[in-house]
Design an enzyme around this catalytic site. Structure first.
Site, PDB file in Angstrom:
ATOM      1  N   ASP A 212      52.357  47.607  59.119  1.00  0.00           N
ATOM      2  CA  ASP A 212      51.920  46.287  59.572  1.00  0.00           C
ATOM      3  C   ASP A 212      51.835  45.304  58.396  1.00  0.00           C
ATOM      4  O   ASP A 212      51.363  45.666  57.313  1.00  0.00           O
ATOM      5  CB  ASP A 212      50.531  46.424  60.217  1.00  0.00           C
ATOM      6  CG  ASP A 212      50.015  45.112  60.764  1.00  0.00           C
ATOM      7  OD1 ASP A 212      50.585  44.627  61.753  1.00  0.00           O
ATOM      8  OD2 ASP A 212      49.046  44.559  60.194  1.00  0.00           O
ATOM      9  N   GLU A 254      57.207  45.919  59.306  1.00  0.00           N
ATOM     10  CA  GLU A 254      56.973  44.693  60.083  1.00  0.00           C
ATOM     11  C   GLU A 254      57.004  43.534  59.088  1.00  0.00           C
ATOM     12  O   GLU A 254      56.012  43.216  58.452  1.00  0.00           O
ATOM     13  CB  GLU A 254      55.624  44.717  60.801  1.00  0.00           C
ATOM     14  CG  GLU A 254      55.503  43.566  61.785  1.00  0.00           C
ATOM     15  CD  GLU A 254      54.232  42.735  61.683  1.00  0.00           C
ATOM     16  OE1 GLU A 254      54.103  41.787  62.475  1.00  0.00           O
ATOM     17  OE2 GLU A 254      53.371  42.989  60.820  1.00  0.00           O
TER      18      GLU A 254
END
Ligand code: NOJ
Length: 551
Positions: A212, A254
């Site tokens: 993330d 990401e």
């Protein structure tokens, strides 16, 4: 198989992620086994048969660790446990083993750019003396004017990347919500702690991680604090560490960036195995709305080749807003105008809607977009519920409108939970056009013409051709710009994809020079076509029509 059911034999293909079909889901949203209004791991385990039958090959689970839930679990307060509402670590392990037994891989999240402000590390840091090892787990400053060139990401909610902490008597750095202080990757202890978190889940058997917010790990004055060389250096170190101890796992970046910055996350094949292709997604929506292939061609031509052991992850929708960060200002205006006319539909720099409502619930458009997703280069990611065309609720706060419970049947709470409907973590969709009584898995299982069955066919078809996951991409340029046509080739497989982006039927003449004399086989078996001759190959294609041929 080892003790936890993971296939770890020497035959296992280390590039498995290239042929994967990912399914993104939140355990909270899937099935509630104990009637508390919230999905849990026991519930999810009960639905593995459904996922296996759908045909997906890997599950990507949104964060499920303990958290105050102020950013839906992306604000973690304990990295090595399961939130009690979702069950126990034992429940997670059972689910994982059950998934592996069915040949489904499981990818979880490593959210280490930041923690929750409730994490014991932050509580300890704010009370520790400046300059100490514990204090330095986070990024502090006496003044809120450092790193001024870093943009604010949650611009609807935050006005600065600094927040004042009265306990520490200092400002701390945060790229997202102010309750999510950024970890300080200049600290060797933080870098070591991340490896330990990775070990914990990999030892349990998870097959990979979505990383993330990975571009934001480091801060440096005079830069925009994104994609810094130090971040890439750390990723190489992490990859090496993981490969050595846990071979065959996958790291998915990401990085919401332009293609040239995103590919940096592959390194020389020694950083992440996969990265999301963010800029392609809005352009698929643009192309179908403009009825013109240009946006897709343009972005794919700007996308550099990637190392052979790497792969893009491509998607139409996910748990966040349809982000418009990777488009020009004009394109963003256009997207807002055509896809988010109501202000409620917008959030930060994007549009908080699901796939079916974005496409006006037009079945042909939904099929075409999924067909493109499954034929462009990369591994497709399906967002839970989109396989049945679930609706959204733009009146719920933040991005909750696209995170409502999965709709299993026309029963109470859509078969998701036995709880009092008022106790559900979010209300079920009751919009008349997308009401759960009409849009649910059971109803669609019973109807062979449903979207769900169509998706199953699409998934099945994809598995038959390695060219879709691994092949090259070669665009054709017929004069009719409403038609997108391209080859995918891998070893001796040649696929030809022809898509009509228009709401009107189109005619097109394809110059297929290289494959003259071959007989095309239409994969959905809807029509027969003549062999390809010396001349241009003529083809008529209906409203939002799509053909894929094996040659
Ligand atoms: C990206 C996640 O997809 C999003 O949901 C989250 O809010 C931010 N990272 C912050 O963790």
């Amino acid at each position: 198989m080892n003790g936890n059911g993971r296939n770890v034999g020497p035959d296992e293909d280390p590039l498995w992620y290239k042929d994967a079909i990912l399914y993104e889901l939140h355990v909270r949203a899937f099935l509630d086994s104990n009637a508390d209004g919230m999905g849990d791991f026991r519930g999810l385990a009960q639905k593995l048969d459904y996922l296996q039958d759908l045909g997906v090959t890997a599950l990507w689970l949104l964060p499920f660790s303990p958290s105050p839930w102020r950013d839906d679990g992306y604000d973690i307060s304990d990295y090595t446990d399961v939130h009690p509402a979702y069950g126990t670590l034992r429940d997670f392990e059972r689910f994982l083993n059950e998934a592996h037994r069915r040949g489904l891989r499981v990818i979880t999240e490593i959210v280490v750019n930041h923690t929750s402000d409730q994490h014991p590390w932050f509580q300890r840091a704010r009370r520790s003396p400046p300059g100490s090892r514990w204090r330095d787990f986070y990024v502090w400053s006496d003044r809120p004017d450092k790193y001024k060139d870093a943009r604010i990401i949650f611009k609807d909610f935050e006005t600065s990347n600094w927040a004042w902490d009265p306990v520490a008597n200092a400002y701390y750095w945060h790229r997202f919500y102010s309750h999510q202080p950024d970890l300080n990757f200049d600290s060797p202890y933080v870098r070591q702690a991340v490896k330990e978190i990775a070990d914990f889940w990999l030892e349990m058997g998870v097959d990979g991680f979505r990383l993330d917010a990975i571009p934001y790990l480091y801060e440096r004055e005079g830069t925009n604090c994104e994609n810094l060389p130090e971040t890439h250096q750390y990723l190489r170190e992490l990859r090496q560490y993981i490969d050595a101890k846990h071979p065959g796992r996958m790291l998915l970046a990401e990085a919401n960036q332009w293609p040239e910055d995103a590919i940096a996350y592959f390194g020389a094949g020694d950083e992440c195995n996969m990265a999301f292709h963010f800029p392609l997604m809005p352009r698929l929506f643009m192309a179908i709305r403009m009825e013109d292939r240009f946006p897709i061609l343009e972005i794919m031509e700007q996308t550099p080749a990637i190392p052979p052991n790497c792969q893009w992850a491509i998607f139409l929708r996910n748990h966040d807003e349809l982000t418009l960060e990777m488009v020009t200002d004009d394109e963003r205006d256009y997207m807002y105008r055509v896809y988010a006319h109501d202000r409620q539909m917008r959030i930060n720099l994007g549009i908080r809607r699901r796939l079916a409502p974005l496409l006006g619930n037009d079945r042909r458009k939904i099929e075409l977009m999924n067909a493109l997703l499954f034929s462009m280069p990369g591994t497709p990611v399906i967002y839970y519920g989109d396989e049945i065309g679930m609706g959204d609720n733009i009146y719920l706060g933040d991005r909750n409108g696209v995170r409502t419970p999965m709709q299993w049947s026309a029963d109470r709470n859509a078969g998701f939970s036995r709880a009092n409907p008022q106790k559900l973590y979010l209300p079920i969709i009751i919009d008349p056009a997308y009401h759960y009584e009409a849009i649910n898995v059971e109803g669609q299982q019973n109807n062979p013409h449903s979207l769900l069955w169509w998706m199953k066919h699409l998934i099945e078809q994809r598995k038959q051709f390695k060219a879709l996951g691994r092949g090259t991409l070669e665009f054709l340029r017929p004069s009719n710009r409403k038609v997108l046509a391209f080859f995918r080739r891998y070893e001796d497989e040649i696929l030809l994809v022809v898509a009509n982006l228009s709401r009107f039927p189109q005619h097109v003449e394809l110059d297929l020079g290289a494959v003259n004399g071959m007989t095309p086989v239409e994969l959905f078996g809807r029509a027969e076509f003549p062999p390809i001759g010396d001349q241009c190959w003529p083809i008529s294609i209906g409203t939002y029509g799509y053909f894929s041929f094996a040659l």
